[in-house]
Design an enzyme around this catalytic site. Structure first.
Site, PDB file in Angstrom:
ATOM      1  N   ASP A   1       4.492   7.216  -7.902  1.00 29.33           N
ATOM      2  CA  ASP A   1       4.959   7.362  -6.513  1.00 29.33           C
ATOM      3  C   ASP A   1       5.493   6.002  -6.034  1.00 29.33           C
ATOM      4  O   ASP A   1       4.861   4.964  -6.258  1.00 29.33           O
ATOM      5  CB  ASP A   1       3.809   7.831  -5.608  1.00 29.33           C
TER       6      ASP A   1
ATOM      7  N   ASN B   1       0.730  18.835  -0.926  1.00 29.73           N
ATOM      8  CA  ASN B   1       1.164  18.977   0.466  1.00 29.73           C
ATOM      9  C   ASN B   1       2.193  20.105   0.528  1.00 29.73           C
ATOM     10  O   ASN B   1       3.123  20.134  -0.287  1.00 29.73           O
ATOM     11  CB  ASN B   1       1.792  17.673   0.966  1.00 29.73           C
TER      12      ASN B   1
ATOM     13  N   VAL C   1       9.089  15.919   0.571  1.00 30.34           N
ATOM     14  CA  VAL C   1      10.092  16.188  -0.465  1.00 30.34           C
ATOM     15  C   VAL C   1       9.893  17.640  -0.897  1.00 30.34           C
ATOM     16  O   VAL C   1       8.817  18.017  -1.374  1.00 30.34           O
ATOM     17  CB  VAL C   1       9.932  15.231  -1.669  1.00 30.34           C
TER      18      VAL C   1
ATOM     19  N   HIS D   1       5.331  19.392  -6.027  1.00 34.22           N
ATOM     20  CA  HIS D   1       4.743  18.266  -6.770  1.00 34.22           C
ATOM     21  C   HIS D   1       3.256  18.187  -6.494  1.00 34.22           C
ATOM     22  O   HIS D   1       2.787  18.524  -5.406  1.00 34.22           O
ATOM     23  CB  HIS D   1       5.421  16.938  -6.408  1.00 34.22           C
TER      24      HIS D   1
ATOM     25  N   HIS E   1       0.222  15.381  -6.239  1.00 40.48           N
ATOM     26  CA  HIS E   1      -0.108  13.961  -6.198  1.00 40.48           C
ATOM     27  C   HIS E   1      -1.392  13.798  -7.017  1.00 40.48           C
ATOM     28  O   HIS E   1      -2.380  14.511  -6.764  1.00 40.48           O
ATOM     29  CB  HIS E   1      -0.428  13.504  -4.770  1.00 40.48           C
TER      30      HIS E   1
END
Ligand code: AMP
Length: 133
Positions: free
Chosen positions: A30, A85, A94, A98, A100
């Site tokens: 990230d 998220n 974004v 994805h 994290h």
């Protein structure tokens, strides 16, 4: 999908610190890390968010990939956090699915609310003083 930053990373059009490639998956660092280890795991095919993941098999594969990475990065035993998220209230910025993967420090639960965190740091008072000087 054209215009999607993570699709462009997957296509090699935008540089990223890629740490692992898998079957239809990619992990990279990230750009704004929130922990000593902060990796993003994406499917190379565009999926906008968790809500749009029609094939739940992909989700299992992403989690398995995250677990492998945690082991490879040496954070599996002490512990780590995997976050997805989803949409604006979930904090997604974004819109390419994805995970994290965060580790290398103890995590708080619940995660601190960003506004209270700012207030505790005193930044709110500072902006007030600047606005009224
Ligand atoms: P989210 O808020 O869950 O959508 O997370 C998006 C994450 O992508 C944020 O943590 C950003 O720091 C990260 N990010 C955005 N652009 C890039 C990039 N070009 N390379 C690496 N990470 C990025």
């Amino acid at each position: 999908m054209s215009g999607c930053i993570f699709c462009r990373i997957a296509a090699g059009e935008i540089p990223a610190e890629v740490v692992k490639r898998g079957d239809g998956m990619l992990a990279f660092t990230d750009v704004n890390p929130q922990a000593p280890i902060h990796l993003l795991i994406i499917p190379t095919m565009h999926i906008g968010s968790l809500n749009d993941a029609k094939d739940v098999k992909v989700l299992g594969e992403m989690l398995g990939f995250a677990r492998e990475l945690a082991q490879e990065k040496g954070i599996a035993t002490r512990g780590y956090r995997v976050v997805v998220n989803t949409n604006p209230d979930g904090g997604q910025t974004v819109f390419h699915l994805h995970l994290h993967l965060l580790g290398g420090r103890p995590m708080q639960w619940p995660p601190p609310d960003p506004l209270s965190a700012i207030a505790e740091r005193g930044d709110v008072g500072l902006s007030f003083a600047v606005l009224h000087s």
